[in-house]
Design a protein around this motif. Sequence first.
Motif, PDB file in Angstrom:
ATOM      1  N   LEU A  33      -5.567  -1.218   7.820  1.00 44.79           N
ATOM      2  CA  LEU A  33      -5.611  -2.466   7.573  1.00 44.79           C
ATOM      3  C   LEU A  33      -6.546  -3.319   8.530  1.00 44.79           C
ATOM      4  CD1 LEU A  33      -1.622  -2.992   7.122  1.00 44.79           C
ATOM      5  CD2 LEU A  33      -3.466  -2.713   5.348  1.00 44.79           C
ATOM      6  N   VAL A  34      -7.443  -2.584   9.537  1.00 47.08           N
ATOM      7  CA  VAL A  34      -8.054  -3.248  10.356  1.00 47.08           C
ATOM      8  C   VAL A  34      -9.263  -3.898   9.733  1.00 47.08           C
ATOM      9  CG1 VAL A  34      -9.639  -2.922  12.485  1.00 47.08           C
ATOM     10  CG2 VAL A  34      -7.488  -1.794  12.415  1.00 47.08           C
ATOM     11  N   ASN A  35     -10.174  -3.258   9.272  1.00 46.25           N
ATOM     12  CA  ASN A  35     -11.028  -3.738   8.014  1.00 46.25           C
ATOM     13  C   ASN A  35     -11.667  -2.468   7.179  1.00 46.25           C
ATOM     14  OD1 ASN A  35     -12.984  -2.245   9.812  1.00 46.25           O
ATOM     15  ND2 ASN A  35     -13.410  -4.020  11.161  1.00 46.25           N
ATOM     16  N   ARG A  36     -12.519  -2.826   6.524  1.00 46.91           N
ATOM     17  CA  ARG A  36     -12.915  -1.840   5.419  1.00 46.91           C
ATOM     18  C   ARG A  36     -13.870  -0.601   6.120  1.00 46.91           C
ATOM     19  NH1 ARG A  36     -16.865  -3.759   0.664  1.00 46.91           N
ATOM     20  NH2 ARG A  36     -14.837  -4.914   0.365  1.00 46.91           N
ATOM     21  N   GLY A  37     -14.356  -0.852   7.204  1.00 46.04           N
ATOM     22  CA  GLY A  37     -14.814   0.309   8.001  1.00 46.04           C
ATOM     23  C   GLY A  37     -13.978   1.321   8.710  1.00 46.04           C
ATOM     24  N   VAL A  38     -12.996   0.679   9.339  1.00 47.91           N
ATOM     25  CA  VAL A  38     -11.781   1.441   9.961  1.00 47.91           C
ATOM     26  C   VAL A  38     -11.236   2.059   8.971  1.00 47.91           C
ATOM     27  CG1 VAL A  38      -9.945   1.554  11.409  1.00 47.91           C
ATOM     28  CG2 VAL A  38     -11.884   0.044  12.029  1.00 47.91           C
ATOM     29  N   ASN A  39     -11.069   1.592   7.884  1.00 47.79           N
ATOM     30  CA  ASN A  39     -10.251   2.163   6.743  1.00 47.79           C
ATOM     31  C   ASN A  39     -10.935   3.438   6.230  1.00 47.79           C
ATOM     32  OD1 ASN A  39      -9.732   2.486   3.679  1.00 47.79           O
ATOM     33  ND2 ASN A  39      -8.218   1.195   4.144  1.00 47.79           N
ATOM     34  N   THR A  40     -12.441   3.207   6.053  1.00 45.97           N
ATOM     35  CA  THR A  40     -13.101   4.561   5.901  1.00 45.97           C
ATOM     36  C   THR A  40     -12.921   5.789   6.682  1.00 45.97           C
ATOM     37  OG1 THR A  40     -14.663   3.128   4.609  1.00 45.97           O
ATOM     38  CG2 THR A  40     -15.466   5.280   5.153  1.00 45.97           C
ATOM     39  N   VAL A  41     -12.935   5.338   7.914  1.00 48.71           N
ATOM     40  CA  VAL A  41     -12.625   6.495   8.876  1.00 48.71           C
ATOM     41  C   VAL A  41     -11.347   7.113   8.838  1.00 48.71           C
ATOM     42  CG1 VAL A  41     -12.753   6.743  11.607  1.00 48.71           C
ATOM     43  CG2 VAL A  41     -14.492   5.264  10.428  1.00 48.71           C
ATOM     44  N   ALA A  42     -10.217   6.130   8.719  1.00 51.52           N
ATOM     45  CA  ALA A  42      -8.889   6.639   9.115  1.00 51.52           C
ATOM     46  C   ALA A  42      -8.490   7.317   7.606  1.00 51.52           C
ATOM     47  CB  ALA A  42      -8.126   5.456   9.509  1.00 51.52           C
ATOM     48  N   THR A  43      -8.884   6.826   6.590  1.00 50.14           N
ATOM     49  CA  THR A  43      -8.371   7.443   5.102  1.00 50.14           C
ATOM     50  C   THR A  43      -8.168   8.808   5.220  1.00 50.14           C
ATOM     51  OG1 THR A  43      -8.941   5.139   4.032  1.00 50.14           O
ATOM     52  CG2 THR A  43      -8.458   7.422   2.802  1.00 50.14           C
ATOM     53  N   PRO A  44      -9.204   9.522   5.513  1.00 56.93           N
ATOM     54  CA  PRO A  44      -9.070  11.245   5.739  1.00 56.93           C
ATOM     55  C   PRO A  44      -8.016  11.817   6.476  1.00 56.93           C
ATOM     56  CG  PRO A  44     -11.365  10.587   5.763  1.00 56.93           C
ATOM     57  CD  PRO A  44     -10.515   9.222   5.848  1.00 56.93           C
ATOM     58  N   TYR A  45      -7.645  11.121   7.541  1.00 57.66           N
ATOM     59  CA  TYR A  45      -6.569  11.364   8.498  1.00 57.66           C
ATOM     60  C   TYR A  45      -5.345  11.234   7.812  1.00 57.66           C
ATOM     61  CZ  TYR A  45     -10.127  11.995  11.940  1.00 57.66           C
ATOM     62  OH  TYR A  45     -11.474  12.322  12.682  1.00 57.66           O
ATOM     63  N   LEU A  46      -5.187  10.266   7.315  1.00 56.93           N
ATOM     64  CA  LEU A  46      -3.835   9.749   6.628  1.00 56.93           C
ATOM     65  C   LEU A  46      -3.485  10.697   5.344  1.00 56.93           C
ATOM     66  CD1 LEU A  46      -1.466   7.924   6.307  1.00 56.93           C
ATOM     67  CD2 LEU A  46      -2.808   6.513   4.642  1.00 56.93           C
ATOM     68  N   TYR A  47      -4.433  11.235   4.435  1.00 61.87           N
ATOM     69  CA  TYR A  47      -4.287  12.238   3.406  1.00 61.87           C
ATOM     70  C   TYR A  47      -4.335  13.734   4.059  1.00 61.87           C
ATOM     71  CZ  TYR A  47      -3.655   8.015   0.279  1.00 61.87           C
ATOM     72  OH  TYR A  47      -3.341   6.893  -0.228  1.00 61.87           O
ATOM     73  N   ARG A  48      -4.846  13.955   5.049  1.00 62.90           N
ATOM     74  CA  ARG A  48      -5.119  15.356   5.361  1.00 62.90           C
ATOM     75  C   ARG A  48      -3.884  16.241   5.264  1.00 62.90           C
ATOM     76  NH1 ARG A  48      -7.929  16.134  10.857  1.00 62.90           N
ATOM     77  NH2 ARG A  48      -6.331  14.890  11.479  1.00 62.90           N
ATOM     78  N   SER A  49      -2.657  15.700   5.608  1.00 65.62           N
ATOM     79  CA  SER A  49      -1.373  16.419   5.556  1.00 65.62           C
ATOM     80  C   SER A  49      -0.259  15.539   4.831  1.00 65.62           C
ATOM     81  CB  SER A  49      -0.977  16.872   7.027  1.00 65.62           C
ATOM     82  OG  SER A  49       0.369  17.502   6.909  1.00 65.62           O
ATOM     83  N   ILE A  50       0.266  15.855   3.943  1.00 70.21           N
ATOM     84  CA  ILE A  50       1.148  15.054   3.120  1.00 70.21           C
ATOM     85  C   ILE A  50       2.526  15.807   3.105  1.00 70.21           C
ATOM     86  CG2 ILE A  50       1.789  14.183   0.991  1.00 70.21           C
ATOM     87  CD1 ILE A  50      -1.161  13.797   0.290  1.00 70.21           C
ATOM     88  N   ARG A  51       3.554  15.142   4.087  1.00 69.77           N
ATOM     89  CA  ARG A  51       4.848  15.687   3.814  1.00 69.77           C
ATOM     90  C   ARG A  51       5.705  14.706   3.842  1.00 69.77           C
ATOM     91  NH1 ARG A  51       8.010  20.113   5.903  1.00 69.77           N
ATOM     92  NH2 ARG A  51       6.029  21.346   6.761  1.00 69.77           N
ATOM     93  N   PRO A  52       6.076  14.072   2.279  1.00 67.59           N
ATOM     94  CA  PRO A  52       6.780  13.389   2.079  1.00 67.59           C
ATOM     95  C   PRO A  52       8.316  13.169   2.687  1.00 67.59           C
ATOM     96  CG  PRO A  52       5.979  14.145   0.025  1.00 67.59           C
ATOM     97  CD  PRO A  52       5.708  14.907   1.167  1.00 67.59           C
ATOM     98  N   ARG A  53       9.055  12.012   3.263  1.00 67.11           N
ATOM     99  CA  ARG A  53      10.083  12.035   3.776  1.00 67.11           C
ATOM    100  C   ARG A  53      11.059  12.027   2.845  1.00 67.11           C
ATOM    101  NH1 ARG A  53       7.696   8.113   6.759  1.00 67.11           N
ATOM    102  NH2 ARG A  53       8.712   6.616   5.606  1.00 67.11           N
ATOM    103  N   ASN A  54      10.974  11.477   1.500  1.00 63.53           N
ATOM    104  CA  ASN A  54      12.036  11.551   0.428  1.00 63.53           C
ATOM    105  C   ASN A  54      11.363  11.769  -0.869  1.00 63.53           C
ATOM    106  OD1 ASN A  54      11.347   8.841  -0.161  1.00 63.53           O
ATOM    107  ND2 ASN A  54      12.233   8.278   1.780  1.00 63.53           N
ATOM    108  N   ALA A  55      12.130  11.706  -1.981  1.00 56.31           N
ATOM    109  CA  ALA A  55      11.639  11.852  -3.235  1.00 56.31           C
ATOM    110  C   ALA A  55      10.892  10.798  -3.757  1.00 56.31           C
ATOM    111  CB  ALA A  55      12.837  12.119  -4.059  1.00 56.31           C
ATOM    112  N   SER A  56      11.237   9.524  -3.232  1.00 57.74           N
ATOM    113  CA  SER A  56      10.630   8.367  -3.835  1.00 57.74           C
ATOM    114  C   SER A  56       9.092   8.231  -3.275  1.00 57.74           C
ATOM    115  CB  SER A  56      11.316   7.062  -3.034  1.00 57.74           C
ATOM    116  OG  SER A  56      10.802   5.988  -3.451  1.00 57.74           O
ATOM    117  N   ILE A  57       9.012   8.588  -2.082  1.00 60.77           N
ATOM    118  CA  ILE A  57       7.641   8.850  -1.413  1.00 60.77           C
ATOM    119  C   ILE A  57       6.743   9.658  -2.105  1.00 60.77           C
ATOM    120  CG2 ILE A  57       6.410   9.084   0.836  1.00 60.77           C
ATOM    121  CD1 ILE A  57       8.542   7.823   2.380  1.00 60.77           C
TER     122      ILE A  57
END
Length: 222
Positions: A33-57
């Motif tokens: 949420l910082v800005n578009r540039g930081v979003n571009t850098v951080a997005t790959p780290y957010l989606y690199r490993s996905i372990r949902p905490r519950n069924a809804s997520i």
Amino acid sequence: AHELTGLSTDLPFELWRGICDLARREDLPTLLLVNRGVNTVATPYLYRSIRPRNASIARLVCRTLSTASDDLAFSRDLASLVTFFYLPDSYFFDIDEQKSSSSYSPIECIEAMINMRNLRAIEVDLSYRTSAAFRSLFMTSHPFLQSIDIHHMPESTVPNQRTLQQSSISPDIHLRRIGVKALGYTTPETLALVRAVVFHSAPALRSLHLDLTGITLFELLG
């Protein structure tokens, strides 16, 4: 040095990557949420490993990464960032009623997993509810997939479960590690599915860990 349009600070691109490397997973959404540039850098780290905490997520994640999304190209780009994915059995359960949801379709989950073309490792609670997604994963191209952990879920009924044939597994899948843990009664259909994966991966396999209560290696390998 790399430059990234939209970074509002004097920090270089490499330093932002270092920050993302060290950030806790729960802090990554804030960085987006910082800005578009930081979003571009951080997005790959957010989606690199996905372990949902519950069924809804888990359902929200799969909807985002499937063709159900409004922007198909963007969804596929996001899905291509995923290198680890955990598919819980609870994904196919209604959270409020605590029972299998007959109205919920696994299609979004299947499409999301197919789009994860750079997937390297997966962990799955294998049951008749998740078996369709599991089969689809192995029948589509995933050349980087190397490791899988299977937690077989206890189940008393298997409604016409199909098995995975070794001949139908994508030829570019070569697992190096397989872990199987039975958490209850293991059905013949599930044994056949695991057997197909083991046999297909045999030439490249380096590690096979089995924890199958009441099942011998001879029974697994048929």
